[in-house]
Design an enzyme around this catalytic site. Structure first.
Site, PDB file in Angstrom:
ATOM      1  N   HIS A 188      27.462  17.666  -4.938  1.00  0.00           N
ATOM      2  CA  HIS A 188      28.732  18.376  -4.749  1.00  0.00           C
ATOM      3  C   HIS A 188      29.239  18.844  -6.103  1.00  0.00           C
ATOM      4  O   HIS A 188      29.909  18.109  -6.823  1.00  0.00           O
ATOM      5  CB  HIS A 188      29.740  17.431  -4.064  1.00  0.00           C
ATOM      6  N   HIS A 196      30.575  22.602  -7.854  1.00  0.00           N
ATOM      7  CA  HIS A 196      30.847  24.055  -7.796  1.00  0.00           C
ATOM      8  C   HIS A 196      30.496  24.610  -9.163  1.00  0.00           C
ATOM      9  O   HIS A 196      31.126  24.225 -10.162  1.00  0.00           O
ATOM     10  CB  HIS A 196      32.317  24.318  -7.486  1.00  0.00           C
ATOM     11  N   HIS A 250      33.554  21.240   3.215  1.00  0.00           N
ATOM     12  CA  HIS A 250      34.631  20.402   2.694  1.00  0.00           C
ATOM     13  C   HIS A 250      35.530  20.041   3.880  1.00  0.00           C
ATOM     14  O   HIS A 250      35.988  20.929   4.609  1.00  0.00           O
ATOM     15  CB  HIS A 250      35.457  21.167   1.665  1.00  0.00           C
ATOM     16  N   GLU A 261      39.438  16.229   2.601  1.00  0.00           N
ATOM     17  CA  GLU A 261      39.761  16.076   1.178  1.00  0.00           C
ATOM     18  C   GLU A 261      41.271  15.865   1.106  1.00  0.00           C
ATOM     19  O   GLU A 261      41.742  14.777   0.787  1.00  0.00           O
ATOM     20  CB  GLU A 261      39.324  17.314   0.389  1.00  0.00           C
ATOM     21  N   ASP A 317      32.179  17.620  -8.564  1.00  0.00           N
ATOM     22  CA  ASP A 317      33.023  18.683  -7.995  1.00  0.00           C
ATOM     23  C   ASP A 317      33.222  19.842  -8.981  1.00  0.00           C
ATOM     24  O   ASP A 317      32.475  20.804  -8.943  1.00  0.00           O
ATOM     25  CB  ASP A 317      34.361  18.090  -7.528  1.00  0.00           C
ATOM     26  N   ASP A 318      34.242  19.741  -9.835  1.00  0.00           N
ATOM     27  CA  ASP A 318      34.558  20.797 -10.812  1.00  0.00           C
ATOM     28  C   ASP A 318      34.762  20.138 -12.177  1.00  0.00           C
ATOM     29  O   ASP A 318      35.885  20.024 -12.675  1.00  0.00           O
ATOM     30  CB  ASP A 318      35.840  21.531 -10.380  1.00  0.00           C
TER      31      ASP A 318
HETATM   32  N1  ADE Z   1      36.517  24.831  -4.649  1.00  0.00           N
HETATM   33  C1  ADE Z   1      36.204  24.255  -5.811  1.00  0.00           C
HETATM   34  N2  ADE Z   1      36.521  22.957  -5.793  1.00  0.00           N
HETATM   35  C2  ADE Z   1      37.037  22.694  -4.578  1.00  0.00           C
HETATM   36  C3  ADE Z   1      37.547  21.538  -3.944  1.00  0.00           C
HETATM   37  N3  ADE Z   1      37.590  20.346  -4.558  1.00  0.00           N
HETATM   38  N4  ADE Z   1      38.007  21.647  -2.690  1.00  0.00           N
HETATM   39  C4  ADE Z   1      37.980  22.828  -2.072  1.00  0.00           C
HETATM   40  N5  ADE Z   1      37.514  23.939  -2.611  1.00  0.00           N
HETATM   41  C5  ADE Z   1      37.038  23.881  -3.861  1.00  0.00           C
HETATM   42 ZN    ZN Z   2      34.328  20.683  -3.858  1.00  0.00          ZN
END
Ligand code: ADE
Ligand code: ZN
Length: 337
Positions: free
Chosen positions: A14, A16, A194, A197, A275-276
């Site tokens: 996971h 991005h 997703h 969350e 994630d990011d």
């Molecule tokens: N796009 C990038 N990160 C995300 C996240 N944590 N939840 C939803 N969309 C995303």
């Molecule tokens: Zn994500």
């Protein structure tokens, strides 16, 4: 324990790729492409990375992606992420990209996927890191827009392992995407989404029942519904959990409150992911280390998290066996004593 974590063989499911854009590279690409940024310097950009929920992050994340213009930009972005994988002992990674974030501002689908894909292939050859690519639909956009994106993907199907669903969860439940996911699956693609969350447990049920996903991204809100938790454990439906993301976006007030280890102990196929990472304070090792500090997992639990990710990866059985062997070798050397 820190040494154990750094050396633990890992699999990321996971990530991005646009969320791995570090401010340093953002400034470099902005200069290369003659784009002005809303920050004076790298420090000011980092200082702006304080979020109170998912949407407050997404606004800044989509703005950052504006510096990505050429195939080389997408290549450089992906290559920088792969170098982090190397440093963190990530053996295999399955990454997301958001084509609509780019096509909406006039960047061709092909430009984005070519740059990302070529970096992934080079990562396999030169770094020994295997990878898969998943294309996400933005859930705040329409079903028509998702179908259009799937059309654009058709010449590249051999480069994609699956489709995903991301962006603003609250107010955008899965059902709008049932038909486009059905077509993607008919084309042979895997499906992830997703769900749970920030949004309710019902989104997890809907992702399973309406989108027929193979994995749930996040899913930590499943605890709202004990029957759902039981079902996730029974079916070993993987959850790609992102600890630092969850605390940075205030899904949990603090890491000590995170439920990943309770879910692990209940038999769910939970995994650790970043994630990011450029926005949330770190890559795979940082996520494992943050869990370690807050929740004091055992070596068995940490290794099981990696084992779960291998189980959940979109690999054939030979590829999976190879990763299991790596993990078993690591355990034989560093596990007991
Ligand atoms: N796009 C990038 N990160 C995300 C996240 N944590 N939840 C939803 N969309 C995303
Ligand atoms: Zn994500």
């Amino acid at each position: 324990m820190e040494d154990f974590i750094r050396h633990l063989p890992k699999v990321e499911l996971h990530l991005h790729i646009e969320g791995s854009l570090e401010p340093e590279l953002m400034f470099k690409l902005a200069e290369r492409n003659g784009i002005s940024l809303p920050y004076a310097n790298v420090e000011e950009a980092r200082a702006a990375y304080h979020f109170h929920n998912l949407q407050s992050f997404l606004d800044i994340y989509y703005q950052g992606a504006n510096v990505l213009i050429t195939e080389r930009d997408f290549f450089d972005l992906t290559w920088a992420y792969l170098m982090r994988c190397k440093a963190d002992n990530v053996m295999h990674t399955e990454i997301f990209f958001d084509p609509q974030t780019h096509t909406e501002r006039g960047i061709a689908f092909d430009t984005a996927i070519n740059g990302i894909y070529h970096a992934l292939r080079q990562g396999e050859k030169e770094l020994g890191i295997t990878s898969k690519l998943i294309m996400c639909f933005l859930r705040h956009l329409s079903e028509d827009a998702a179908f259009e994106t799937l059309e654009q993907a058709k010449p590249h199907l051999h480069r994609l392992v699956g489709v995903g669903l991301d962006s603003s969860e609250v107010g955008h439940p899965p059902e709008k995407f049932a038909r486009v996911f059905a077509e993607a699956r008919a084309l042979g693609l895997k499906a992830v989404a997703h769900a749970g969350e920030e949004g309710p447990a019902s989104n997890i049920w809907d992702a399973m029942r309406l989108l027929h996903v193979n994995r749930i991204d996040h899913g930590v809100q499943c605890v709202q519904d004990p029957e759902l938790v039981q079902e996730l454990a029974r079916t070993r439906m993987p959850l790609t959990v992102c600890p630092l993301s969850n605390t940075k976006l205030c899904v949990f007030d603090k890491m000590e409150d995170h439920n990943i280890l309770s879910l692990l102990d209940e038999g769910l196929c939970v995994t650790v992911n970043s994630d990011d990472p450029a926005f949330f304070g770190g890559y795979m090792n940082d996520n494992f280390l943050a869990l370690n500090t807050a929740l004091s997992p055992s070596k068995e639990q940490l290794t099981q998290l990696s084992r779960n990710a291998i189980e959940a990866a979109f690999l054939n059985e030979d590829e999976r066996k190879l990763l299991i062997q790596n993990l078993d070798d690591f355990w034989a050397k560093h596990g007991i004593h």
